[in-house]
Design a protein around this motif. Structure first.
Motif, mmCIF file in Angstrom:
data_model
loop_
_atom_site.group_PDB
_atom_site.id
_atom_site.type_symbol
_atom_site.label_atom_id
_atom_site.label_comp_id
_atom_site.label_asym_id
_atom_site.label_seq_id
_atom_site.Cartn_x
_atom_site.Cartn_y
_atom_site.Cartn_z
ATOM 1 N N ASN A 1 0.808 -1.229 0.000
ATOM 2 C CA ASN A 1 0.000 0.000 0.000
ATOM 3 C C ASN A 1 0.835 1.269 0.000
ATOM 4 N N VAL A 2 1.978 1.220 -0.651
ATOM 5 C CA VAL A 2 2.793 2.403 -0.919
ATOM 6 C C VAL A 2 2.898 2.449 -2.444
ATOM 7 N N CYS A 3 1.804 2.801 -3.075
ATOM 8 C CA CYS A 3 1.687 2.685 -4.522
ATOM 9 C C CYS A 3 2.094 3.987 -5.201
ATOM 10 N N GLN A 4 3.322 3.985 -5.690
ATOM 11 C CA GLN A 4 3.831 5.157 -6.395
ATOM 12 C C GLN A 4 4.821 4.661 -7.436
ATOM 13 N N LEU A 5 4.571 4.968 -8.688
ATOM 14 C CA LEU A 5 5.432 4.498 -9.763
ATOM 15 C C LEU A 5 6.602 5.452 -9.963
ATOM 16 N N LYS A 6 7.794 4.857 -10.111
ATOM 17 C CA LYS A 6 9.016 5.617 -10.346
ATOM 18 C C LYS A 6 9.512 5.259 -11.739
ATOM 19 N N ASN A 7 9.936 6.256 -12.480
ATOM 20 C CA ASN A 7 10.401 6.036 -13.842
ATOM 21 C C ASN A 7 11.817 5.482 -13.837
ATOM 22 N N LYS A 8 11.949 4.237 -14.278
ATOM 23 C CA LYS A 8 13.261 3.618 -14.474
ATOM 24 C C LYS A 8 13.652 3.832 -15.930
ATOM 25 N N THR A 9 14.838 3.433 -16.305
ATOM 26 C CA THR A 9 15.309 3.651 -17.670
ATOM 27 C C THR A 9 14.410 2.984 -18.704
ATOM 28 N N CYS B 1 7.005 0.300 -9.165
ATOM 29 C CA CYS B 1 6.400 0.754 -7.917
ATOM 30 C C CYS B 1 7.477 0.836 -6.835
ATOM 31 N N ILE B 2 7.541 1.967 -6.125
ATOM 32 C CA ILE B 2 8.538 2.099 -5.060
ATOM 33 C C ILE B 2 8.144 1.311 -3.823
ATOM 34 N N GLY B 3 6.881 0.901 -3.721
ATOM 35 C CA GLY B 3 6.425 0.119 -2.575
ATOM 36 C C GLY B 3 6.725 -1.358 -2.708
ATOM 37 N N CYS B 4 6.233 -1.966 -3.786
ATOM 38 C CA CYS B 4 6.375 -3.424 -3.926
ATOM 39 C C CYS B 4 7.468 -3.836 -4.902
ATOM 40 N N GLY B 5 7.881 -2.939 -5.778
ATOM 41 C CA GLY B 5 8.937 -3.262 -6.731
ATOM 42 C C GLY B 5 8.462 -3.865 -8.038
ATOM 43 N N ARG B 6 7.147 -4.063 -8.175
ATOM 44 C CA ARG B 6 6.636 -4.611 -9.429
ATOM 45 C C ARG B 6 6.648 -3.541 -10.513
ATOM 46 N N THR B 7 6.745 -4.001 -11.764
ATOM 47 C CA THR B 7 6.650 -3.075 -12.889
ATOM 48 C C THR B 7 5.182 -2.706 -13.098
ATOM 49 N N GLN B 8 4.972 -1.653 -13.851
ATOM 50 C CA GLN B 8 3.607 -1.220 -14.145
ATOM 51 C C GLN B 8 2.838 -2.334 -14.862
ATOM 52 N N GLU B 9 3.505 -3.034 -15.765
ATOM 53 C CA GLU B 9 2.875 -4.136 -16.494
ATOM 54 C C GLU B 9 2.506 -5.285 -15.555
ATOM 55 N N GLU B 10 3.391 -5.611 -14.607
ATOM 56 C CA GLU B 10 3.110 -6.686 -13.650
ATOM 57 C C GLU B 10 1.917 -6.329 -12.764
ATOM 58 N N ILE B 11 1.835 -5.082 -12.345
ATOM 59 C CA ILE B 11 0.694 -4.640 -11.529
ATOM 60 C C ILE B 11 -0.598 -4.764 -12.332
ATOM 61 N N ARG B 12 -0.560 -4.305 -13.565
ATOM 62 C CA ARG B 12 -1.749 -4.322 -14.425
ATOM 63 C C ARG B 12 -2.230 -5.747 -14.691
ATOM 64 N N MET B 13 -1.309 -6.688 -14.874
ATOM 65 C CA MET B 13 -1.667 -8.056 -15.242
ATOM 66 C C MET B 13 -1.808 -8.997 -14.043
ATOM 67 N N TRP B 14 -1.585 -8.515 -12.823
ATOM 68 C CA TRP B 14 -1.509 -9.365 -11.626
ATOM 69 C C TRP B 14 -2.696 -10.326 -11.491
ATOM 70 N N THR B 15 -3.907 -9.836 -11.617
ATOM 71 C CA THR B 15 -5.089 -10.690 -11.420
ATOM 72 C C THR B 15 -5.309 -11.657 -12.581
#
Length: 76
Positions: A7-15, A20-34
């Motif tokens: 529950n520290v959901c904030q996306l950080k731009n990597k190269t 996500c700075i909270g869990c470390g998942r990529t934006q794609e992994e978060i989107r496809m998780w379910t």
């Protein structure tokens, strides 16, 4: 369903991707998780588990109730 979300959901731009700075998942992994299989989620969980994002490395005595002395953890 297990999730590494803390529950520290904030996306950080990597190269190459957003992470996500909270869990470390990529934006794609978060989107496809379910939509992922248990095996796919477990693989991601294993990749993320050794790290504590934003935290100190090693044992943190105030959090775990132990002190490390000469390489041994001692309860206090």
């Amino acid at each position: 369903m297990k999730s590494p979300c803390i529950n520290v959901c904030q996306l950080k731009n990597k190269t190459t991707h957003m992470e996500c700075i909270g869990c470390g998942r990529t934006q794609e992994e978060i989107r496809m998780w379910t939509k992922m299989t248990d095996e796919q989620r477990d693989k991601i969980m294993k990749r993320l588990s050794p790290k504590e994002y934003g935290g100190p490395q090693g044992t943190e005595p105030t959090r775990f109730g132990t002190w490390e002395v000469n390489g041994r953890e001692i309860d206090f």
